[in-house]
Scaffold this active site. Structure first.
Site, short mmCIF file in Angstrom:
data_model
loop_
_atom_site.label_atom_id
_atom_site.label_comp_id
_atom_site.label_asym_id
_atom_site.label_seq_id
_atom_site.Cartn_x
_atom_site.Cartn_y
_atom_site.Cartn_z
N LYS A 74 0.85 -1.20 0.00
CA LYS A 74 0.00 0.00 0.00
C LYS A 74 0.87 1.23 0.00
CE LYS A 74 -3.99 2.10 0.47
NZ LYS A 74 -3.64 2.96 -0.67
N LYS A 98 4.68 2.46 8.59
CA LYS A 98 3.53 3.32 8.89
C LYS A 98 2.28 2.47 9.11
CE LYS A 98 3.43 7.06 6.37
NZ LYS A 98 3.18 8.01 5.26
N LYS A 110 5.24 1.96 -2.85
CA LYS A 110 5.29 3.37 -3.29
C LYS A 110 5.54 3.40 -4.78
CE LYS A 110 5.19 7.48 -1.33
NZ LYS A 110 4.49 7.75 -0.05
N THR A 194 -4.89 13.31 5.97
CA THR A 194 -3.50 13.38 6.44
C THR A 194 -3.37 14.54 7.42
OG1 THR A 194 -2.80 12.53 4.30
CG2 THR A 194 -1.08 13.49 5.69
N ASN A 225 -1.78 20.07 -0.29
CA ASN A 225 -2.92 19.54 0.44
C ASN A 225 -2.66 19.46 1.94
OD1 ASN A 225 -5.08 18.10 1.37
ND2 ASN A 225 -4.56 16.19 0.36
N SER A 354 -7.45 5.84 3.73
CA SER A 354 -7.38 4.97 2.54
C SER A 354 -7.89 3.58 2.89
CB SER A 354 -5.93 4.84 2.05
OG SER A 354 -5.58 5.92 1.22
N1 GLU Z 1 0.86 9.04 0.21
C1 GLU Z 1 0.32 8.91 1.52
C2 GLU Z 1 1.40 8.49 2.50
O1 GLU Z 1 2.58 8.66 2.25
C3 GLU Z 1 -0.92 8.04 1.55
C4 GLU Z 1 -0.70 6.62 1.15
C5 GLU Z 1 -1.97 5.78 1.00
O2 GLU Z 1 -3.04 6.26 1.30
O3 GLU Z 1 -1.84 4.64 0.57
O4 GLU Z 1 1.12 8.05 3.58
#
Ligand code: GLU
Length: 423
Positions: A74, A98, A110, A194, A225, A354
């Site tokens: 993810k 995370k 990623k 976020t 954002n 998400s």
């Molecule tokens: N890009 C965001 C992060 O770095 C969200 C990632 C997601 O929702 O999968 O946490």
């Protein structure tokens, strides 16, 4: 203002060193590090796109899948001219930790495309987004690898990507991507998630330090954002947003900037620069050395190194961005008693919501905003308390970052062991 001033740091090496450090602190065998030190898979792909003038331009795309012991890979997809494979690998490792720290059933991934979206027309951006999905579709899926927005990508780009995926698979599999607009299976509150998470974490940290938010002086780096919504939530709580920078300029007002009119100025002119008559902030170091209570870095990696950290006067740094602080910066901040809420905790609100979006897609049943906000707050506060207690009561003398990595690693190591990945 150059947000990548300190980018000489190799983020992948930093990610590996943070994991190794946590393995050593927990006294786990090096086999655990061996399982985590490199992504399971990294794809680098050429993305030929027909430009508006009829010519073909080939972009480079990446998808890194770090570890999926806890669930599908993810993580977001960023569009940036300077992104490279080391950065993508590191950021996918960050996602593994995370998701583990906030206890959601995902691994880490990623993606990225090397491009400057400001130079692309809407049509070019759509073709590039679709081409990216075409190139990596075979390794994606709602149970396999689930992308989302990241730096310079948004709901519209996710909608094009999800649509392209559904066309390739010949079925409506909207759970393959999160951060989508509401019309295509998005989740209310995902866009501000976020920042809402950063806000809750900051508020809690301030409470622990007996720092009233009313009148607290806040400095924000980055006004996308995350930066804008953090400014809004904190200003609503009575904070004074005294300085904001983006990649092109800065705005400063000791009495407090108005987040919405600053955003309007950025939309009109392309930058926060020029909003306040003569902003004294010309460099990153000047920004971070301002006399303030809270700093929210919400731009890119490696912004706060030892040199910058030495002048930090804030009591709290809440990392809205991923990896904004370097390891040597961390040491200085620790010595100076600055409470750093680490990225993998502070900015986890995005991936938490998400997860809620994906759950709703799987059930085809959609929640109300109050439910999303309540569940987000609950999840991030639980994680905050676990990490806070871990570093203050269980392993005294460590930073919240060390605690967050250790707390996440305990879970990862345990599940990898049960599954027979080591031991
Ligand atoms: N890009 C965001 C992060 O770095 C969200 C990632 C997601 O929702 O999968 O946490």
């Amino acid at each position: 203002m150059d947000e990548q001033q300190t980018k000489k740091v190799n983020t992948y090496e930093v990610a590996k060193s943070r994991i190794k450090h946590a393995v050593e602190q927990l006294d786990l065998p090096m086999d655990v590090y061996e399982r985590l030190k490199a992504p399971d898979r990294i794809i680098e792909t050429a993305l030929p796109v027909k430009m508006d003038d009829g010519s073909i331009r080939t972009f480079t795309g990446f998808r890194s899948q770090h570890n999926n012991v806890l669930g599908p890979y993810k993580g977001g997809i960023r569009f940036h001219p300077d992104v490279d494979s080391n950065e993508v690998k590191a950021l996918s490792m960050w996602m593994t930790f995370k998701c583990a720290v906030v206890r959601i059933p995902y691994g880490g991934g990623k993606g990225a495309v090397v491009c400057n979206p400001r130079e692309l027309s809407r049509g070019e951006l759509e073709r590039l987004s679709r081409q990216y999905i075409n190139s990596v579709a075979l390794v994606l899926g709602p149970d396999t690898d689930i992308p989302a927005p990241d730096v310079n990508t948004d709901g519209q780009i996710m909608a094009w990507m999800a649509d392209e995926y559904c066309k390739i698979r010949q079925r409506n599999d909207f759970g393959v991507i999160t951060g989508k607009p509401l019309d295509v299976g998005g989740c209310v509150g995902r866009e501000t998630a976020t920042s809402r998470g950063v806000f809750h974490a900051t508020k809690e940290a301030a409470r622990h330090l007996n720092l009233p938010l009313e009148g607290a002086r806040v400095v924000i780096q980055g006004y996308g954002n995350v930066g804008y919504n953090c400014a809004r939530f904190l200003a609503d709580e009575g904070c004074r947003i005294i300085a904001v920078t983006d990649s092109r300029g800065s705005a400063y007002d000791e009495k407090g900037l108005d987040p919405d009119s600053l955003l309007q100025h950025k939309k009109d002119t392309g930058s926060v620069g020029g909003y306040s008559q003569d902003s004294p902030i010309k460099t990153i170091k000047e920004l971070f050395s301002l006399d303030c209570d809270i700093i929210i870095p919400s731009a890119l990696e490696n912004q706060i190194d030892a040199d910058v950290a030495r002048d930090v006067k804030a009591k709290i740094i809440a990392e809205g961005a991923n990896a904004p602080t370097t390891p040597d910066g961390d040491e200085v901040l620790k010595d100076n008693n600055v409470l750093v809420i680490p990225d993998i905790l502070a900015n986890s609100g995005g991936v938490i919501v998400s997860y809620f979006e994906w759950v709703q897609n799987n059930y085809s049943y959609y929640w109300k905003e109050e439910q999303v906000e309540h569940s987000l707050q609950e999840k991030i506060m639980d994680a905050f308390h676990e990490v806070y207690c871990y570093c203050h009561y269980e392993k005294d003398g460590i930073t919240m970052r060390e605690a967050a990595f250790m707390y996440a690693l305990e879970r990862l190591a345990e599940v990898m062991k049960v599954r027979g990945w080591w031991g």
